[in-house]
Design an enzyme around this catalytic site. Structure first.
Site, PDB file in Angstrom:
ATOM      1  N   TYR A  88       0.890  -1.090  -0.328  1.00  0.00           N
ATOM      2  CA  TYR A  88       0.511   0.044  -0.154  1.00  0.00           C
ATOM      3  C   TYR A  88       0.671   1.170  -0.140  1.00  0.00           C
ATOM      4  CZ  TYR A  88      -2.448   3.741   1.754  1.00  0.00           C
ATOM      5  OH  TYR A  88      -3.343   5.162   1.892  1.00  0.00           O
ATOM      6  N   HIS A 126     -10.901  -0.525  11.306  1.00  0.00           N
ATOM      7  CA  HIS A 126      -9.886   0.529  11.836  1.00  0.00           C
ATOM      8  C   HIS A 126     -10.593   0.077  13.623  1.00  0.00           C
ATOM      9  CE1 HIS A 126      -9.628   1.659   7.571  1.00  0.00           C
ATOM     10  NE2 HIS A 126      -8.643   2.550   8.288  1.00  0.00           N
TER      11      HIS A 126
HETATM   12  N1  UDP Z   1      -5.476  -2.776  16.012  1.00  0.00           N
HETATM   13  C1  UDP Z   1      -6.479  -3.693  17.166  1.00  0.00           C
HETATM   14  N2  UDP Z   1      -7.802  -4.379  17.168  1.00  0.00           N
HETATM   15  C2  UDP Z   1      -8.349  -4.239  15.803  1.00  0.00           C
HETATM   16  C3  UDP Z   1      -7.407  -2.929  15.339  1.00  0.00           C
HETATM   17  C4  UDP Z   1      -6.734  -2.535  15.066  1.00  0.00           C
HETATM   18  O1  UDP Z   1      -5.216  -3.506  17.909  1.00  0.00           O
HETATM   19  O2  UDP Z   1      -8.877  -4.716  16.063  1.00  0.00           O
HETATM   20  C5  UDP Z   1      -5.185  -2.055  16.060  1.00  0.00           C
HETATM   21  C6  UDP Z   1      -3.984  -2.116  14.878  1.00  0.00           C
HETATM   22  O3  UDP Z   1      -3.269  -3.523  15.004  1.00  0.00           O
HETATM   23  C7  UDP Z   1      -3.191  -0.507  14.955  1.00  0.00           C
HETATM   24  C8  UDP Z   1      -3.727   0.350  15.391  1.00  0.00           C
HETATM   25  O4  UDP Z   1      -4.731  -0.658  16.247  1.00  0.00           O
HETATM   26  O5  UDP Z   1      -2.290  -0.785  16.012  1.00  0.00           O
HETATM   27  C9  UDP Z   1      -4.559   1.237  14.404  1.00  0.00           C
HETATM   28  O6  UDP Z   1      -5.235   0.137  13.681  1.00  0.00           O
HETATM   29  P1  UDP Z   1      -6.127   0.853  12.320  1.00  0.00           P
HETATM   30  O7  UDP Z   1      -5.793  -0.671  11.373  1.00  0.00           O
HETATM   31  O8  UDP Z   1      -6.421   1.430  12.939  1.00  0.00           O
HETATM   32  O9  UDP Z   1      -4.589   1.607  11.811  1.00  0.00           O
HETATM   33  P2  UDP Z   1      -3.389   1.591  10.676  1.00  0.00           P
HETATM   34  O10 UDP Z   1      -2.421   2.309  11.790  1.00  0.00           O
HETATM   35  O11 UDP Z   1      -3.541   0.096  10.060  1.00  0.00           O
HETATM   36  O12 UDP Z   1      -3.638   2.756   9.822  1.00  0.00           O
END
Ligand code: UDP
Length: 329
Positions: free
Chosen positions: A143, A191
């Site tokens: 990505y 998210h």
């Molecule tokens: N996260 C989590 N559980 C979930 C979704 C996300 O623990 O069900 C964690 C993820 O591993 C990251 C943070 O939350 O550390 C933010 O993830 P998100 O997918 O919102 O955004 P990204 O950082 O991937 O763009």
């Protein structure tokens, strides 16, 4: 009054910019294939062209009908995990669509291009510190690389065609419209904040916390959550430095928040316990991803309005509480 094209204007961040531009009296045209976007997120009275950016003829028709002062390009695939499973699709769609758009823009004499870029361009420092304003991109996933390829191609278009671009490298867009008209509604939702809220409302299973053994203050991963209205405002602010030449900016708050701190915030805002389960780390997730927007603030005078995490989380909570089925509901 200016005329702007917003691709992905029915999506999460794009719709917040459309609302801002429309509210300021600008003429806005949205192009969105409505695969992830929602017709309901676009205010009535705004022309919504339901077309895919792969459709060059549809784009040419849009540029033939309007003389745009600038375009804002949001429409893209944007999930890191998915991009690792389907890297070729990510590169083909994200790069191919952006190139179609850029070619149509040059042909239509729209020479200001604001690109939704991403923090996923960077390989964050191993010591967990913030990404420096002048850090060089080194994407660790397909990505991020698809966005870097777009940035690179646009810089050639600048040389060849005078197409000026601003690459806004977002960190974690979060929260939603303070008026409650717009929200975050992805399918599938991946998210953290919407999933935490839905788990708290009992609409989904307990939140899986991806990794509790990171070298951070509480063992969970750190991200930089920036309010989507602040991001929207940044798109308008960047038009000024863009007049001086192509530019690239990091848009974070400089404040790192752990997954556990998000859970605690949802608990405070909602007054309810948040059901969680520990889960393994998610592939491709760095421990810490934080950057300040100091250089952007200096160059544009823009300042983020949403400083308090609980205020940001509250906007997301109110929208999801009122919209159990998202826009469709
Ligand atoms: N996260 C989590 N559980 C979930 C979704 C996300 O623990 O069900 C964690 C993820 O591993 C990251 C943070 O939350 O550390 C933010 O993830 P998100 O997918 O919102 O955004 P990204 O950082 O991937 O763009």
């Amino acid at each position: 009054m200016s005329t702007y094209l917003v691709t992905g204007g029915a999506g999460f961040i794009g719709s917040h910019l459309v609302k801002l531009l429309h509210g300021q009296g600008h003429h806005v045209v949205v192009v969105d294939n409505l695969r992830q976007g929602h017709r309901e997120a676009v205010p009535s009275g705004i022309e919504l062209v339901a077309a895919d950016l792969a459709d060059r003829a549809a784009l040419d028709a849009v540029f033939a009908r309007h003389k745009f002062d600038a375009l804002f390009h949001f429409a893209a695939l944007s999930l890191v995990g998915e991009s690792m499973r389907e890297p070729l699709r990510y590169c083909r769609e994200n790069l191919g669509n952006a190139m179609n758009l850029a070619e149509a823009a040059v042909a239509g004499n729209c020479l200001r291009f604001v690109l939704s870029s991403t923090a996923a361009l960077f390989n964050p420092p191993q010591d967990g510190s913030a990404i420096a304003a002048d850090a060089l991109p080194d994407p660790q996933n397909a990505y991020g690389d698809s966005k870097l390829l777009i940035e690179r191609a646009l810089s050639w278009a600048d040389q060849a065609h005078g197409l000026r671009f601003a690459a806004l490298r977002y960190f974690n867009a979060a929260g939603c419209d303070a008026d409650g008209a717009l929200g975050e509604d992805h399918d599938p939702e991946t998210h953290l904040i919407p999933l935490t809220i839905d788990a708290t409302l009992g609409r989904r299973p307990p939140l899986s916390v991806f990794g509790t053994d990171y070298p951070t203050r509480d063992g969970t991963a750190i991200r930089d959550y920036i309010h989507v209205d602040d991001l929207a405002a940044a798109h308008l602010a960047v038009l000024e430095p863009l007049e001086r030449g192509s530019c690239r900016y990091n848009l974070g708050t400089g404040r790192g928040t752990t997954v556990q701190e998000i859970i605690d915030s949802v608990q405070r805002v909602s007054g309810r316990p948040v059901p969680v389960v520990a889960a393994p780390r998610r592939a491709g997730d760095p421990a810490v991803l934080v950057a300040s927007s100091e250089r952007f603030q200096k160059d544009t005078g823009w300042t983020p309005r949403w400083g308090e995490l609980d205020d940001l989380v509250a906007t997301a909570w109110h929208w999801r509480e009122k919209h159990p089925g998202g826009y469709a509901g």
